[in-house]
Each structure stands twice: as C-alpha cells, then as structure tokens.
Design an enzyme around this catalytic site. Sequence first.
Site, PDB file in Angstrom:
ATOM      1  N   CYS A 258       0.826  -1.216   0.000  1.00 49.29           N
ATOM      2  CA  CYS A 258       0.000   0.000   0.000  1.00 49.29           C
ATOM      3  C   CYS A 258       0.857   1.262   0.000  1.00 49.29           C
ATOM      4  CB  CYS A 258      -0.999  -0.021   1.159  1.00 49.29           C
ATOM      5  SG  CYS A 258      -2.380   1.129   0.890  1.00 49.29           S
TER       6      CYS A 258
ATOM      7  N   LYS B  89     -11.649   8.538  -1.340  1.00 47.94           N
ATOM      8  CA  LYS B  89     -10.901   7.390  -0.838  1.00 47.94           C
ATOM      9  C   LYS B  89     -11.395   6.095  -1.487  1.00 47.94           C
ATOM     10  CE  LYS B  89      -9.756   4.896   3.431  1.00 47.94           C
ATOM     11  NZ  LYS B  89      -9.956   4.801   4.895  1.00 47.94           N
TER      12      LYS B  89
ATOM     13  N   SER C 243      -7.594   0.311   0.742  1.00 50.13           N
ATOM     14  CA  SER C 243      -7.977   1.379   1.664  1.00 50.13           C
ATOM     15  C   SER C 243      -6.929   2.482   1.549  1.00 50.13           C
ATOM     16  CB  SER C 243      -8.049   0.848   3.100  1.00 50.13           C
ATOM     17  OG  SER C 243      -8.365   1.883   4.012  1.00 50.13           O
TER      18      SER C 243
ATOM     19  N   HIS D  56      -4.204  -4.192   0.209  1.00 52.92           N
ATOM     20  CA  HIS D  56      -3.940  -4.733   1.551  1.00 52.92           C
ATOM     21  C   HIS D  56      -4.326  -6.205   1.598  1.00 52.92           C
ATOM     22  CE1 HIS D  56      -2.629  -1.391   4.056  1.00 52.92           C
ATOM     23  NE2 HIS D  56      -3.514  -0.612   3.463  1.00 52.92           N
TER      24      HIS D  56
ATOM     25  N   GLU E 216      -3.139  -8.446   3.258  1.00 49.31           N
ATOM     26  CA  GLU E 216      -2.972  -8.988   4.612  1.00 49.31           C
ATOM     27  C   GLU E 216      -4.178  -8.728   5.520  1.00 49.31           C
ATOM     28  OE1 GLU E 216      -1.867  -4.690   5.307  1.00 49.31           O
ATOM     29  OE2 GLU E 216      -1.882  -6.128   3.650  1.00 49.31           O
TER      30      GLU E 216
ATOM     31  N   ARG F 247     -14.443   3.413  13.027  1.00 50.86           N
ATOM     32  CA  ARG F 247     -13.625   4.474  13.618  1.00 50.86           C
ATOM     33  C   ARG F 247     -13.946   5.823  12.996  1.00 50.86           C
ATOM     34  NH1 ARG F 247      -8.088   3.918  11.170  1.00 50.86           N
ATOM     35  NH2 ARG F 247      -9.294   4.902   9.487  1.00 50.86           N
TER      36      ARG F 247
END
Length: 301
Positions: free
Chosen positions: A142, A163, A192, A235, A237, A249
Amino acid sequence: MPIKIPDLLPAKSKLQEENIFVMDESRAFKQDIRPLRILILNLMPLKQQTETHLLRLLGNSPLQIDVGLLHTNTHTSKNTSQDHLKQFYKSIADVKANKYDGLIITGAPIEQLDYESVDYWKELSEIMEWSKTNVTSTLHICWGAMAGLYYHYGLNKYMLPDKISGIFPHTINDPFEKLVSGFDEEFLVPHSRHADVRKEEIEKVPDLKILSESERTGVYIVASTDGKQIFVTGHPEYDALTLKKEYDRDEAAGLDPEIPENYYPNDDPTQMPKLRWRTHSNILISNWLNYYVYQETPYEL
C-alpha cells in the site's frame, strides 16, 4: 513449517488458535536448520494488529521462517505501547550489519502527506537504500509500495478525489509470471487508500513490469525485472474485520465515511462482512517467499 517469533509476542496466542504453526525461540534454538530470515518494517499505527495479519500469511508457507520486527526511531507511535516496541522491535541501527532473505515494508495512513513531509522519511530512505545490498527481495504494501516506487524510481503518487475503500476484483496480465502463479483469472483484494500511482508512468520504466491490475482501483502488483523489489498497492494482509474497524472508527469520529464497496452483505454495515480474499493472499505471500526469496537467496547470508 513454522514461523519463529519471540516467546511472549501477543500475536502468538491468536495464531495458535487459528492453527498457524508458530514456534517460539526456545524451541527453535534446539533445531539444526537455516530458516529464512524475514524482517517486517511495521509502519502501521496498530502494530500488534498488523503483526498478526502478516505473521498469519507467513505462517502458511511450507518454509521455516525467522521473523524480526523493525520500526522507525524518528516517529513516536501513539497507538502502540513503548513497552511493546522496546520488547519486540529493533531499529535500523540495530540490524544494519545483518543480511536478510526478505523485507516487508507495510503501509501507513499518510498518503495525504508529501513524502518529504513524513517525519521518518529520511530514516525510511536509509532503510530502503540499505535493503538494496542487505536484502534478497523486498515486498512493499500500500503506502509502502507508493513510497518504494517514489524512492527507487522517482514515480509520484496522485491524490484521489475520493478514498478507495472496499473489496475489488483484479486480473493478472501474464499468467506465466512466477509471482502470480496459481492465481484465479479474477480474484478479490481489499484496498484502503487516498492516493494512487499511474499506469502510464510505470510503463515508461524499463525495469518495472505490471503484473496485476483492476478496472476500479488501477495498478495492483508491480515488480522489478530482477525480483528484488515487489510493490503491492492493496492490503492482501487484511482480515475480515479490518475495513469494518476503519469504517466504524471514521463514523464515530464524525467523518461521514463512504461504506466500503463490495464489502458488507447488501452494502449494509449492520451485517458482518465475509473473508473472501484469503486464498489469494496466501498464494501471493507463498509465491514471493518461494520464487523471489527462497530460490534466490544464498545459503550463507
């Protein structure tokens, strides 16, 4: 085969619950074998979460791996205790004289900053320069991928109007490339990020090849021709709930985030998302370890 990690690393119990073969230092010390030495430069704020994510993938390989954790001294972590860092992490000064089979440079949620404005950019540059001579192959993830493309090849990142967040389908460009061996013709990957790299600029660099991309998210995997530098813009992972935690969040902070695309069932955040990308993630890391690390690294580092 197992991954060797410190005896008291918190991720150990979680991985053992998932039947990931973990060997602590005290047991590994009794074995006469030369494991692969993999160093993880963890730039993510929630370091313990990222440790678990990456160790889970490394532990799925048939190779025995000795994992070390690295952090930057020029940045004070606000989300990971100093006790944890002191107990389990080293800095570049501690490992500079060592050789490693592989290095993983994680992402960081700082795409909106210019590279030179990042407080640890000088130290990160030192680490990436050091990796040229002390690491067989480096995997950038990333923001780490964007930073690596900038440092090694001078390629800029570009801010996106919105985003990119969600789970997106990807395709491979050359099924005969070793890194994508065994991939499905279409596979899912989490993204992300607020920034991107441009395909047309990468294509102008003779030393780089685009191995995978997505109509929605653009370039996904880029590799140098010698396999020493691998860049992954997503990502792989992430676990099933990572994007949910990020969304919750931002929602709690009043940021009015967009619902991650193709993530929640029926795009309903009240429903639990499903893990649909682990097979790809496991194959990606296994291919990197096998073809670009294990088969290329010397026995005597």
